[in-house]
Design a protein around this motif. Sequence first.
Motif, mmCIF file in Angstrom:
data_model
loop_
_atom_site.group_PDB
_atom_site.id
_atom_site.type_symbol
_atom_site.label_atom_id
_atom_site.label_comp_id
_atom_site.label_asym_id
_atom_site.label_seq_id
_atom_site.Cartn_x
_atom_site.Cartn_y
_atom_site.Cartn_z
ATOM 1 N N LYS A 126 0.812 -1.223 0.000
ATOM 2 C CA LYS A 126 0.000 0.000 0.000
ATOM 3 C C LYS A 126 0.843 1.270 0.000
ATOM 4 O O LYS A 126 0.318 2.358 -0.295
ATOM 5 N N GLN A 127 2.137 1.147 0.320
ATOM 6 C CA GLN A 127 3.035 2.297 0.225
ATOM 7 C C GLN A 127 3.713 2.392 -1.142
ATOM 8 O O GLN A 127 4.487 3.305 -1.379
ATOM 9 N N GLY A 128 3.424 1.431 -2.011
ATOM 10 C CA GLY A 128 4.038 1.419 -3.329
ATOM 11 C C GLY A 128 5.419 0.794 -3.332
ATOM 12 O O GLY A 128 6.158 0.907 -4.314
ATOM 13 N N VAL A 129 5.789 0.107 -2.245
ATOM 14 C CA VAL A 129 7.095 -0.554 -2.151
ATOM 15 C C VAL A 129 7.057 -1.863 -2.929
ATOM 16 O O VAL A 129 6.098 -2.642 -2.821
ATOM 17 N N GLU A 151 7.586 6.420 -10.793
ATOM 18 C CA GLU A 151 6.676 7.567 -10.837
ATOM 19 C C GLU A 151 5.262 7.121 -11.226
ATOM 20 O O GLU A 151 4.270 7.625 -10.687
ATOM 21 N N ASP A 152 5.189 6.173 -12.174
ATOM 22 C CA ASP A 152 3.885 5.632 -12.575
ATOM 23 C C ASP A 152 3.205 4.924 -11.405
ATOM 24 O O ASP A 152 1.983 5.000 -11.226
ATOM 25 N N ILE A 153 4.014 4.210 -10.604
ATOM 26 C CA ILE A 153 3.467 3.494 -9.442
ATOM 27 C C ILE A 153 2.909 4.487 -8.431
ATOM 28 O O ILE A 153 1.804 4.313 -7.899
ATOM 29 N N LYS A 154 3.667 5.551 -8.154
ATOM 30 C CA LYS A 154 3.199 6.577 -7.211
ATOM 31 C C LYS A 154 1.903 7.217 -7.702
ATOM 32 O O LYS A 154 1.011 7.534 -6.915
ATOM 33 N N GLU A 155 1.812 7.408 -9.016
ATOM 34 C CA GLU A 155 0.633 8.043 -9.604
ATOM 35 C C GLU A 155 -0.611 7.175 -9.444
ATOM 36 O O GLU A 155 -1.709 7.677 -9.179
ATOM 37 N N ILE A 156 -0.445 5.864 -9.576
ATOM 38 C CA ILE A 156 -1.609 4.970 -9.572
ATOM 39 C C ILE A 156 -2.028 4.529 -8.164
ATOM 40 O O ILE A 156 -3.136 4.028 -7.974
ATOM 41 N N MET A 157 -1.176 4.732 -7.150
ATOM 42 C CA MET A 157 -1.487 4.266 -5.799
ATOM 43 C C MET A 157 -2.780 4.865 -5.230
ATOM 44 O O MET A 157 -3.552 4.147 -4.582
ATOM 45 N N LEU A 159 -5.468 5.617 -6.834
ATOM 46 C CA LEU A 159 -6.552 4.889 -7.489
ATOM 47 C C LEU A 159 -6.732 3.512 -6.851
ATOM 48 O O LEU A 159 -7.855 3.093 -6.547
ATOM 49 N N ILE A 160 -5.617 2.825 -6.632
ATOM 50 C CA ILE A 160 -5.667 1.506 -5.981
ATOM 51 C C ILE A 160 -6.261 1.616 -4.579
ATOM 52 O O ILE A 160 -7.092 0.803 -4.172
ATOM 53 N N SER A 161 -5.846 2.639 -3.825
ATOM 54 C CA SER A 161 -6.351 2.836 -2.459
ATOM 55 C C SER A 161 -7.860 3.058 -2.449
ATOM 56 O O SER A 161 -8.562 2.535 -1.577
ATOM 57 N N ASN A 162 -8.355 3.837 -3.418
ATOM 58 C CA ASN A 162 -9.801 4.080 -3.504
ATOM 59 C C ASN A 162 -10.562 2.799 -3.784
ATOM 60 O O ASN A 162 -11.661 2.590 -3.258
ATOM 61 N N ILE A 163 -10.007 1.951 -4.625
ATOM 62 C CA ILE A 163 -10.657 0.676 -4.946
ATOM 63 C C ILE A 163 -10.667 -0.241 -3.726
ATOM 64 O O ILE A 163 -11.691 -0.850 -3.399
ATOM 65 N N LEU A 169 -16.000 -2.608 -5.008
ATOM 66 C CA LEU A 169 -14.989 -2.362 -6.035
ATOM 67 C C LEU A 169 -13.785 -3.291 -5.862
ATOM 68 O O LEU A 169 -13.186 -3.743 -6.837
ATOM 69 N N LYS A 170 -13.441 -3.565 -4.618
ATOM 70 C CA LYS A 170 -12.294 -4.443 -4.324
ATOM 71 C C LYS A 170 -12.504 -5.838 -4.908
ATOM 72 O O LYS A 170 -11.566 -6.469 -5.396
ATOM 73 N N LYS A 171 -13.717 -6.317 -4.889
ATOM 74 C CA LYS A 171 -14.027 -7.636 -5.443
ATOM 75 C C LYS A 171 -14.234 -7.583 -6.959
ATOM 76 O O LYS A 171 -13.927 -8.540 -7.662
ATOM 77 N N GLU A 172 -14.767 -6.459 -7.439
ATOM 78 C CA GLU A 172 -15.169 -6.358 -8.840
ATOM 79 C C GLU A 172 -14.010 -6.065 -9.791
ATOM 80 O O GLU A 172 -13.891 -6.671 -10.852
ATOM 81 N N ILE A 173 -13.130 -5.142 -9.422
ATOM 82 C CA ILE A 173 -12.048 -4.732 -10.331
ATOM 83 C C ILE A 173 -10.846 -5.645 -10.142
ATOM 84 O O ILE A 173 -10.239 -5.703 -9.076
ATOM 85 N N ILE A 174 -10.491 -6.374 -11.199
ATOM 86 C CA ILE A 174 -9.411 -7.360 -11.099
ATOM 87 C C ILE A 174 -8.162 -6.955 -11.882
ATOM 88 O O ILE A 174 -7.107 -7.580 -11.743
#
Length: 241
Positions: A126-129, A151-157, A159-163, A169-174
Motif C-alpha cells: 500500500k506504500q508502493g514498495v 513515478e507511474d506506481i506513485k501516480e496509480i497508488m 486509485l488503488i487505495s480508492n478501490i 470495487l475491491k471484489k469487482e475490479i481485477i
Amino acid sequence: MKFKRILKYLLFLLLIISLGFLYSFSSKRNSDKKVSEIIIEFEDGDNNFLTHSMVNKLLIQKNKTVKNQAKSVIDLYKLENEVSKNPYVEKSSVFLTIEGKLKTVVKQRAPVARIITDKDSYYVDKQGVKIPLSNNYSARVMLISGVKNIEDIKEIMPLISNILKDDFLKKEIIGIQKSDANEFQFAVRSGDYKIDFGKLSEIDIKFKKLKAFYNKTFEDKTIQNYKTINIKYHNQVVCTK
C-alpha cells in the motif's frame, strides 16, 4: 550514640556493597547464559511469503546460528537489521527473553497489486514498495499493466487505495491497464466488458457513477449487453455494445 551511628552507616554500606556484588554476579551469570531456543512469530498470524526456516537463516552471527551462543555476544540491533532488510519484511523486532530465548516477531509486507511489465513482474504494497514474486505464495490481487517506472506506481497508488477501501470495487475490479495517453481501463470480475475510467481526475465522482450504473444494469440484467462502459465524461456514462 556516635558509635551506633557509625555502626548503622557501616551496616548500610555493607548492604549496598553486598547488593552490588549480587547484582554484578547475577548480571555476569545472565550474560554468560546461552541462547536456548529461537522463537519466530509472524504478526497477526500472517505467514505468506516467508517461512520460519527462511527467517531462521537470517538470524546468523559470525557465520553460525545464534542458538547456543552466549547472550552477552548477541548483537540484537544487527540481527534485527538483517531481518528487516528482507524485501518481504515490513518491520521486525528481535529481543532476548529472561529465559534465554531469542524471539523474533515479523510483520510481512501485504501486496495490494501485481505490476506486469515487458521485462518484469512484481507486487507492490500500500506504500508502493516493490515486493518480489515468491515460490511460497501467490497473492490474489489486481493486475496492473502499462506502468513503466516508480513515478507511474506513485501516480496509480491513490486509485488503488480508492478501490481497496470499497468492498464492492475491491471484489469487482481485477485489473488495471494504463495507456500511453495516461488513461486507465479496468477489467472486471462480473463480465467480459471493460470500463474506461479515463485520467486520474474526479476519482470519487466516477466511482459513484459506476456504482449507480451497476445498480441499474444488475437489476435489469442488461450489464452483459455492453463491451465497454465509459465513465470518463462529466455527468454521463457512455456504453458501447
